[in-house]
Design a protein around this motif. Structure first.
Motif, short mmCIF file in Angstrom:
data_model
loop_
_atom_site.label_atom_id
_atom_site.label_comp_id
_atom_site.label_asym_id
_atom_site.label_seq_id
_atom_site.Cartn_x
_atom_site.Cartn_y
_atom_site.Cartn_z
N GLY A 41 0.69 -1.00 -0.18
CA GLY A 41 -0.21 0.07 0.26
C GLY A 41 0.34 0.97 -0.23
N GLN A 42 1.62 1.26 0.12
CA GLN A 42 3.14 2.54 -0.23
C GLN A 42 3.57 2.64 -0.98
OE1 GLN A 42 3.34 4.34 2.83
NE2 GLN A 42 1.53 2.96 3.90
N GLN A 43 4.42 3.35 -1.18
CA GLN A 43 5.15 3.61 -3.03
C GLN A 43 6.36 3.28 -2.67
OE1 GLN A 43 4.56 8.16 -3.99
NE2 GLN A 43 2.81 7.62 -5.30
N PRO A 86 10.09 -3.06 12.41
CA PRO A 86 8.87 -3.80 11.49
C PRO A 86 8.50 -2.76 10.81
CG PRO A 86 8.45 -4.07 14.36
CD PRO A 86 9.19 -3.32 14.27
N GLU A 87 9.02 -1.84 10.77
CA GLU A 87 8.32 -1.06 9.98
C GLU A 87 9.57 -0.40 8.76
OE1 GLU A 87 8.92 0.23 12.88
OE2 GLU A 87 9.93 2.48 12.97
N ASP A 88 10.77 -1.45 8.56
CA ASP A 88 11.56 -1.58 7.58
C ASP A 88 10.98 -3.08 7.29
OD1 ASP A 88 14.11 -1.43 10.12
OD2 ASP A 88 13.55 -0.02 9.07
N ALA A 89 10.43 -3.72 6.91
CA ALA A 89 9.50 -4.71 6.38
C ALA A 89 9.09 -3.85 4.80
CB ALA A 89 8.08 -5.80 6.86
N ALA A 90 8.81 -5.05 4.59
CA ALA A 90 9.38 -4.41 2.70
C ALA A 90 9.73 -5.28 2.10
CB ALA A 90 9.80 -2.84 2.33
N VAL A 91 9.19 -5.15 0.52
CA VAL A 91 10.34 -5.73 -0.60
C VAL A 91 11.01 -4.72 -0.73
CG1 VAL A 91 9.91 -6.55 -3.01
CG2 VAL A 91 7.92 -7.20 -1.75
N TYR A 92 12.62 -5.37 -0.60
CA TYR A 92 13.38 -4.58 -1.48
C TYR A 92 13.96 -4.70 -1.89
CZ TYR A 92 14.04 -2.77 3.62
OH TYR A 92 14.04 -2.34 4.70
N TYR A 93 14.20 -3.69 -3.13
CA TYR A 93 14.32 -3.61 -4.96
C TYR A 93 16.02 -2.46 -4.99
CZ TYR A 93 10.03 -4.72 -5.62
OH TYR A 93 8.30 -5.14 -5.89
#
Length: 114
Positions: A41-43, A86-93
């Motif tokens: 849900g984030q950019q 926890p806020e570092d959770a994401a897909v990293y590219y």
């Protein structure tokens, strides 16, 4: 040019991970390499970037915790992530400014949870 990212996974808050991004193919010039991330849900946002001269740029949210580095002999860029939240959770590219254009690697999932 192909970029292959790896190193994501599940880690507890406060833990560490190191992401790697290997570039392969016909690389004639390189201006910068970087890591971006995108949470649901984030950019997509910049996490860290390293320029060809070695200068680095970090998002404010990761300064002091993440370190981007480069091994030019291996065409590899690393992102050392410490004190993960926890806020570092994401897909990293990973991304690369090479040969006058931008290339993107596939994402690697980072999950930070207890």
């Amino acid at each position: 040019v192909q970029l292959q990212a790896s190193g994501g996974g599940l880690v507890q808050p406060g833990g560490s991970l190191r992401l790697s991004c290997i570039a392969s193919g016909n690389i004639f010039s390189e201006d910068a390499r970087g890591w971006y991330r995108q949470a649901p849900g984030q950019q997509r946002e910049l996490v860290a970037r390293i320029l060809s001269g070695g200068d680095t740029v970090y998002a404010d949210s990761v300064k002091g915790r993440f370190t981007i580095s480069r091994d030019s002999d291996k065409n590899t860029v690393y992102l050392q992530m410490n004190s993960l939240k926890p806020e570092d959770a994401a897909v990293y590219y990973c991304a690369a400014n090479m040969n006058g254009r931008v290339y993107w690697g596939q994402g690697t999932q980072v999950t930070v949870s207890s």
